[in-house]
Design a protein around this motif. Structure first.
Motif, PDB file in Angstrom:
ATOM      1  N   VAL A  28      31.532  44.670  80.699  1.00  0.00           N
ATOM      2  CA  VAL A  28      31.520  46.119  80.510  1.00  0.00           C
ATOM      3  C   VAL A  28      30.204  46.582  79.904  1.00  0.00           C
ATOM      4  O   VAL A  28      29.720  47.682  80.198  1.00  0.00           O
ATOM      5  CB  VAL A  28      32.712  46.546  79.624  1.00  0.00           C
ATOM      6  N   TYR A  35      24.903  53.350  82.343  1.00  0.00           N
ATOM      7  CA  TYR A  35      25.423  54.715  82.439  1.00  0.00           C
ATOM      8  C   TYR A  35      24.895  55.572  81.293  1.00  0.00           C
ATOM      9  O   TYR A  35      24.495  56.724  81.502  1.00  0.00           O
ATOM     10  CB  TYR A  35      26.957  54.682  82.415  1.00  0.00           C
ATOM     11  N   PRO A  60      30.355  56.058  90.405  1.00  0.00           N
ATOM     12  CA  PRO A  60      31.019  55.195  91.400  1.00  0.00           C
ATOM     13  C   PRO A  60      30.199  53.946  91.719  1.00  0.00           C
ATOM     14  O   PRO A  60      30.761  52.863  91.924  1.00  0.00           O
ATOM     15  CB  PRO A  60      31.158  56.100  92.629  1.00  0.00           C
ATOM     16  N   ILE A  63      30.661  51.299  88.979  1.00  0.00           N
ATOM     17  CA  ILE A  63      31.967  50.620  89.098  1.00  0.00           C
ATOM     18  C   ILE A  63      31.926  49.627  90.260  1.00  0.00           C
ATOM     19  O   ILE A  63      32.346  48.469  90.128  1.00  0.00           O
ATOM     20  CB  ILE A  63      33.080  51.662  89.317  1.00  0.00           C
ATOM     21  N   THR A  64      31.378  50.080  91.392  1.00  0.00           N
ATOM     22  CA  THR A  64      31.288  49.196  92.561  1.00  0.00           C
ATOM     23  C   THR A  64      30.375  48.008  92.280  1.00  0.00           C
ATOM     24  O   THR A  64      30.696  46.873  92.646  1.00  0.00           O
ATOM     25  CB  THR A  64      30.754  49.999  93.765  1.00  0.00           C
ATOM     26  N   THR A  66      29.736  46.577  89.445  1.00  0.00           N
ATOM     27  CA  THR A  66      30.416  45.628  88.567  1.00  0.00           C
ATOM     28  C   THR A  66      31.367  44.742  89.360  1.00  0.00           C
ATOM     29  O   THR A  66      31.401  43.515  89.186  1.00  0.00           O
ATOM     30  CB  THR A  66      31.209  46.388  87.484  1.00  0.00           C
ATOM     31  N   GLY A 118      35.858  45.368  87.711  1.00  0.00           N
ATOM     32  CA  GLY A 118      35.530  46.717  88.161  1.00  0.00           C
ATOM     33  C   GLY A 118      36.506  47.731  87.582  1.00  0.00           C
ATOM     34  O   GLY A 118      36.109  48.820  87.166  1.00  0.00           O
ATOM     35  N   LEU A 119      37.790  47.369  87.523  1.00  0.00           N
ATOM     36  CA  LEU A 119      38.794  48.261  86.942  1.00  0.00           C
ATOM     37  C   LEU A 119      38.532  48.478  85.453  1.00  0.00           C
ATOM     38  O   LEU A 119      38.672  49.610  84.953  1.00  0.00           O
ATOM     39  CB  LEU A 119      40.187  47.667  87.152  1.00  0.00           C
ATOM     40  N   VAL A 121      35.627  48.404  83.878  1.00  0.00           N
ATOM     41  CA  VAL A 121      34.492  49.325  83.729  1.00  0.00           C
ATOM     42  C   VAL A 121      34.910  50.751  84.073  1.00  0.00           C
ATOM     43  O   VAL A 121      34.524  51.714  83.393  1.00  0.00           O
ATOM     44  CB  VAL A 121      33.322  48.867  84.618  1.00  0.00           C
ATOM     45  N   ALA A 122      35.717  50.902  85.119  1.00  0.00           N
ATOM     46  CA  ALA A 122      36.177  52.243  85.509  1.00  0.00           C
ATOM     47  C   ALA A 122      36.965  52.891  84.375  1.00  0.00           C
ATOM     48  O   ALA A 122      36.762  54.069  84.061  1.00  0.00           O
ATOM     49  CB  ALA A 122      37.031  52.147  86.771  1.00  0.00           C
ATOM     50  N   ILE A 125      34.571  54.010  81.631  1.00  0.00           N
ATOM     51  CA  ILE A 125      33.805  55.197  82.041  1.00  0.00           C
ATOM     52  C   ILE A 125      34.696  56.435  82.015  1.00  0.00           C
ATOM     53  O   ILE A 125      34.298  57.503  81.549  1.00  0.00           O
ATOM     54  CB  ILE A 125      33.185  54.977  83.432  1.00  0.00           C
TER      55      ILE A 125
END
Length: 251
Positions: A28, A35, A60, A63-64, A66, A118-119, A121-122, A125
Motif C-alpha cells: 500500500v 497518489y 484507477p 489501483i490497477t 498495484t 489491488g483491493l 490499495v483501492a 484510496i
C-alpha cells in the motif's frame, strides 16, 4: 479431474496468510505515496485531465498498477524461489501433478495476490481521498483488471522460468515491466505523446489495460477493442508460459 493446481495454489495462499499484514503495509505504501505526491501535490498545477481532476485521473491507474505488479512479482519470485532455492518444483514433479498444473497454480497465485493487494490499495484510496465511482462501472473495470492480472501473472511465470539469477529478474522489471506501465497513460493522457507515436503506444497491451480500465471505472465507457486486446495478450502469454515452462522442465 486434475486437482494438483488447487493444492499448490492453496499452499501459496497459506504462505501469504502468514505474512499478509506486513505485505499489505509494504504494497500500500508505494501507490499511496505516488497518489499523495502526484494526485494531491500536483493537482493544483495540473487541474483537469480529460475532464476530471488529476487526482481522480490517476487513482484507477494506481489501483490497477498495484494489482498487476503484485501478480507479476508473486509469480516471478515464487516460481524462481521454488525452482532455484527450495526446489519445491522438483518435489511437485515426483507427484502425479502435471507440468501445466504447476504453471496454472503459479498463475492463479499471482492472480490472487494481485486482486487482494489491488483491493487493499483501492480501500485505502477510497478512505482518504474523494475518489468515487458509480458501482455500475465496476463490472466493466473488472473486465480489464482480471485479464490484465492474468497477463502479468503469466509474464511472471515466464520470467521466473527463463531467468536463473535474481539480479536479472530485477533488471527485466526495471527496463521492461515498469516502463511499459508508466508509458501506458498511468500518469498522463495518450494525447501528450507526439501524434505519430500514439498509434504505436496504443499497440501495447498495457495501454489497452490502463486506458480501458480508467475509462471504464471513471466514466463507465467500455472499449471492446481494448478489452479484446488485453484478453488476447493474456491468452498468448498463458500459452507461452506453459510451453516455456514445459520445455525448461524437460531439459
Amino acid at each position: 479431474m486434475p486437482r494438483g493446481y488447487l493444492a499448490i495454489w492453496r499452499r501459496d495462499m497459506l504462505v501469504l496468510r502468514r505474512s499478509i499484514w506486513s505485505e499489505l503495509v509494504a504494497i500500500v505504501a508505494y501507490p499511496l505515496t505516488m497518489y499523495l505526491a502526484f494526485g494531491i501535490g500536483m493537482k493544483g498545477y495540473i487541474g483537469l485531465v480529460e475532464g476530471v481532476p488529476y487526482s481522480l485521473f490517476i487513482a484507477p491507474g494506481l489501483i490497477t498498477m498495484t494489482a498487476v505488479n503484485a501478480a507479476y512479482n508473486e509469480s516471478v519470485w515464487s516460481l524462481w524461489f521454488h525452482r532455484r532455492v527450495q526446489f519445491t518444483v522438483e518435489s511437485y514433479r515426483v507427484t502425479p501433478i502435471g507440468v501445466w498444473e504447476i504453471v496454472v497454480a503459479k498463475i492463479l497465485s499471482g492472480f490472487s495476490h494481485g486482486l487482494i493487494k489491488g483491493l487493499a490499495v483501492a480501500l485505502v484510496i477510497f478512505a482518504i481521498t474523494p475518489f468515487r465511482f458509480d458501482p455500475a462501472n465496476l463490472l466493466a473495470y473488472l473486465a480489464f483488471l482480471l485479464p490484465g492480472s492474468a497477463l502479468f501473472s503469466c509474464a511472471g511465470v515466464i520470467s521466473g522460468t527463463v531467468m536463473d539469477k535474481p539480479e536479472t529478474i530485477g533488471k527485466v522489471e526495471a527496463v521492461l515491466v515498469m516502463p511499459l506501465i508508466f508509458m501506458s497513460g498511468l500518469f498522463f493522457p495518450l494525447s501528450s505523446y507526439p501524434e505519430r507515436l500514439i498509434p504505436w503506444v496504443r499497440l501495447f497491451p498495457t495501454t489497452a489495460l490502463f486506458e480501458g480500465a480508467r475509462h471504464a471505472l471513471v466514466g463507465g465507457d467500455f472499449s471492446t477493442v481494448f478489452a479484446l486486446q488485453v484478453l488476447a495478450a493474456a491468452l498468448i502469454a498463458f500459452v507461452a508460459a506453459v510451453v516455456i515452462f514445459r520445455n525448461r522442465m524437460a531439459e
